[in-house]
Design an enzyme around this catalytic site. Structure first.
Site, short mmCIF file in Angstrom:
data_model
loop_
_atom_site.label_atom_id
_atom_site.label_comp_id
_atom_site.label_asym_id
_atom_site.label_seq_id
_atom_site.Cartn_x
_atom_site.Cartn_y
_atom_site.Cartn_z
N LYS A 108 6.63 10.19 17.40
CA LYS A 108 5.78 9.55 16.38
C LYS A 108 5.29 8.18 16.85
O LYS A 108 4.12 7.85 16.73
CB LYS A 108 6.58 9.40 15.08
CG LYS A 108 5.91 8.53 14.05
CD LYS A 108 6.71 8.43 12.77
CE LYS A 108 7.66 7.28 12.69
NZ LYS A 108 7.07 5.95 12.56
N ASN A 109 6.21 7.39 17.39
CA ASN A 109 5.84 6.02 17.74
C ASN A 109 4.99 5.93 19.00
O ASN A 109 4.55 4.86 19.39
CB ASN A 109 7.10 5.14 17.88
CG ASN A 109 7.73 4.87 16.52
OD1 ASN A 109 7.16 5.24 15.49
ND2 ASN A 109 8.89 4.25 16.52
N ARG A 158 2.07 1.46 7.52
CA ARG A 158 2.01 0.09 7.97
C ARG A 158 1.52 -0.03 9.41
O ARG A 158 0.81 -0.97 9.78
CB ARG A 158 3.41 -0.50 7.84
CG ARG A 158 3.42 -1.95 8.04
CD ARG A 158 4.80 -2.50 8.15
NE ARG A 158 4.67 -3.92 8.46
CZ ARG A 158 4.42 -4.37 9.66
NH1 ARG A 158 4.30 -3.55 10.67
NH2 ARG A 158 4.29 -5.67 9.86
N ARG A 163 8.38 -7.62 7.41
CA ARG A 163 7.55 -7.16 8.54
C ARG A 163 6.24 -7.95 8.68
O ARG A 163 5.15 -7.39 8.47
CB ARG A 163 7.29 -5.66 8.43
CG ARG A 163 8.58 -4.87 8.47
CD ARG A 163 8.38 -3.40 8.51
NE ARG A 163 8.21 -2.88 9.86
CZ ARG A 163 8.27 -1.60 10.16
NH1 ARG A 163 8.49 -0.71 9.24
NH2 ARG A 163 8.10 -1.20 11.39
N PRO A 164 6.32 -9.22 9.03
CA PRO A 164 5.10 -10.00 9.20
C PRO A 164 4.27 -9.54 10.40
O PRO A 164 4.77 -8.79 11.24
CB PRO A 164 5.64 -11.42 9.44
CG PRO A 164 7.02 -11.23 9.95
CD PRO A 164 7.54 -9.95 9.36
N ILE A 165 3.01 -9.99 10.45
CA ILE A 165 2.16 -9.64 11.61
C ILE A 165 1.63 -10.91 12.28
O ILE A 165 0.61 -10.89 12.94
CB ILE A 165 0.99 -8.71 11.21
CG1 ILE A 165 0.17 -9.30 10.05
CG2 ILE A 165 1.46 -7.31 10.90
CD1 ILE A 165 -1.19 -8.65 9.89
N ASP A 166 2.37 -12.02 12.09
CA ASP A 166 1.92 -13.29 12.66
C ASP A 166 1.73 -13.22 14.17
O ASP A 166 0.78 -13.81 14.70
CB ASP A 166 2.92 -14.40 12.28
CG ASP A 166 4.35 -14.06 12.68
OD1 ASP A 166 4.75 -12.90 12.48
OD2 ASP A 166 5.05 -14.94 13.19
N LEU A 167 2.58 -12.50 14.87
CA LEU A 167 2.45 -12.43 16.34
C LEU A 167 1.18 -11.69 16.74
O LEU A 167 0.51 -12.06 17.70
CB LEU A 167 3.68 -11.73 16.95
CG LEU A 167 5.04 -12.38 16.66
CD1 LEU A 167 6.18 -11.54 17.21
CD2 LEU A 167 5.09 -13.78 17.29
N ASP A 192 16.15 2.10 15.05
CA ASP A 192 15.79 3.37 14.40
C ASP A 192 16.94 4.40 14.44
O ASP A 192 16.80 5.49 13.88
CB ASP A 192 14.54 3.97 15.05
CG ASP A 192 13.27 3.24 14.62
OD1 ASP A 192 13.35 2.37 13.74
OD2 ASP A 192 12.19 3.56 15.17
N CYS A 237 7.55 -4.00 3.41
CA CYS A 237 7.88 -2.59 3.22
C CYS A 237 9.37 -2.49 3.00
O CYS A 237 10.06 -3.50 2.88
CB CYS A 237 7.43 -1.74 4.39
SG CYS A 237 8.52 -1.91 5.79
N ARG A 272 7.78 11.65 7.05
CA ARG A 272 6.90 10.77 7.83
C ARG A 272 7.26 10.82 9.31
O ARG A 272 6.42 10.53 10.16
CB ARG A 272 7.03 9.33 7.35
CG ARG A 272 6.28 9.01 6.07
CD ARG A 272 6.34 7.53 5.77
NE ARG A 272 6.24 6.75 7.00
CZ ARG A 272 7.04 5.74 7.32
NH1 ARG A 272 7.97 5.34 6.52
NH2 ARG A 272 6.87 5.12 8.47
#
Ligand code: UD1
Length: 417
Positions: free
Chosen positions: A22-23, A92, A121-125, A305, A116, A397
């Site tokens: 999946k990933n 996400r 789970r920030p996306i600053d990077l 995971d 979530c 999922r």
């Protein structure tokens, strides 16, 4: 909403082939929009997240044809720059379309993914890196409006080896002007798979699998055929299923190197594991050993995971185990559900102390997230009596026909829609 009904006690036996990762498939499907080329992808897993990404590609104007485990994408007709909000909210990781779309059209509007179930789970990077490459990103009413006059390669030092940020930067850099270097990059096998897919299409990416990745921008991409690597987390989950039930199963279509972190810990728990090329045999012990410490870390450390599945296993171990979750802030929700099944678990922030109990007992439990849901299913396989796992859409999922795979290995599990 569907649920699993499991009658515990059966030892899992037999052979199973592991599906595509999946990933790996999600960033690769995002990458298909970068060029005006055709991609034929093999070993596509049949998952809800893949369906969502397929819908996103269609909504952007791409042509998508799916035949079993093969997906053909023609991204030439792409003619939209808005990624539908409801689809981004469902998945996400669709944020990786940001780099790919900026590269393709120089413009994209995408919903801020927000928090979530496993933490904020920030996306600053992601944002910092894309801005340093020349993207102008404005946030308004929960939407991210991203534009560029043309992305430029640059040197990016990541504060943390984030998987998603590393992928987003690679996708943005494929057609950027000049060379991009990512330092402290994530080293996950899925990033190597992304590099392989991109290079087959004419991109110039090197270093994936190490902490320094270099991308030299190219002008065009050509048609490409690629096979997705096997899912190391699905493989690891099935290895725990065999260990927890005292079973004996063979997994085919795996890459042993990707599983070394999980293999080491399962051996500490007493599993007997034999590898043979792309196959592996796992036999569970009569009594599971406790494990002094599991600390989740970026690859090649122990995968976050696999943390929930190991917690299910250790809840019936002989003694006390400790799990330290260093990757995500809030990833122990399955602990509360395991306690409902009779487990003795104490949670202190990012640390869980698991005192093994003699047996778990069947209960009504709820999947709060993907891997946590898988862990509850594994606990149900060994619990005394009947376990009902609710909200299995989380599990679907990331696991293709999970209940059928387990049934084929001898588990007493049914799905009720
Ligand atoms: C990916 C995987 C997920 C896995 C995770 C860690 C996919 C689709 N998902 O998620 O299954 O659990 O890697 O192996 O591949 N962070 C920030 N700022 C950022 C980005 C991340 O602070 O901009 C933090 C996160 O909050 C988290 C940590 O970094 O605490 C790791 O996140 P990251 O590696 O980015 O995970 P994902 O790519 O979201």
């Amino acid at each position: 909403m569907g649920k699993y009904i499991i009658n515990g006690g059966n030892k899992l036996m037999g052979e199973v082939s592991v599906s595509g990762a999946k990933n790996s498939v999600l960033p690769i499907l995002a990458a298909t929009v970068i060029g005006e080329n055709k991609s034929t992808i093999f070993n596509i897993p049949n998952l809800r997240d893949v369906e969502i990404m397929e819908s996103i590609l269609l909504s952007l104007g791409c042509t998508v044809k799916r035949t079993g485990n093969i997906m053909e994408i023609d991204s030439k007709p792409l003619n939209q720059i808005v990624v539908p909000e409801e689809l981004v909210r469902e998945m996400r990781s669709s944020i990786i379309l940001m780099g790919a779309m900026l590269s393709r059209t120089g413009e994209v509007v995408i919903t801020y993914p927000g928090g979530c179930e496993i933490g904020p789970r920030p996306i600053d990077l992601h944002l910092k890196a894309l801005r340093s490459m020349g993207a102008i990103i404005e946030e308004s009413h929960g939407q991210l409006y991203c534009k560029t006059e043309g992305l430029k390669g640059c040197d990016i030092q990541l504060d943390y080896p984030s998987v998603g940020a590393t992928e987003n930067i690679i996708l943005a850099a494929v057609k950027a002007k000049g060379t991009t270097v990512i330092r402290n990059a994530a080293r996950e096998p899925e990033i190597i798979d992304l590099q392989n897919y991109l290079n087959k299409s004419g991109a110039k990416v090197s270093g994936a699998g190490t902490s320094v990745i270099t991308i030299e921008g190219v002008k065009e991409l050509k048609d490409v055929t690629h096979t997705i690597i096997p899912d190391r987390i699905v493989a690891g989950t099935l290895m725990v299923a065999s260990t927890i039930t005292g079973g004996d199963i063979i997994l085919n279509n795996i890459i042993v190197e990707h599983l070394l972190g999980t293999i080491a810990k399962l051996k500490e728990a007493g599993a007997l594991i034999y590898t043979n090329g792309n196959s592996l045999k796992v036999a569970g012990p009569r009594k599971v050993n406790s494990i002094e410490m599991i600390q989740t870390l970026p690859y090649p450390g122990f995968p976050t995971d696999m943390q929930a599945q190991m917690m299910a296993l250790l809840s019936i171990a002989n003694g006390t185990s400790i799990i330290c979750e260093t990757v995500f802030e809030n990833r122990f929700k399955h602990g509360e559900e395991l306690i409902r099944m009779g487990a003795n678990i104490k949670i202190f922030g990012r640390v869980a102390v698991i005192n093994g109990v003699k047996e778990l007992t069947g209960a009504k439990v709820t999947a709060k997230d993907l891997r946590g849901g898988a862990a509850l299913t594994l606990a149900g396989l060994v619990a005394k009596g009947t376990t009902e796992v609710q909200n299995i859409y989380h599990i679907e999922r990331g696991y293709e026909d999970f209940h059928i795979t387990l049934q084929n290995l001898g588990a007493d599990i049914v799905k009720i829609d």
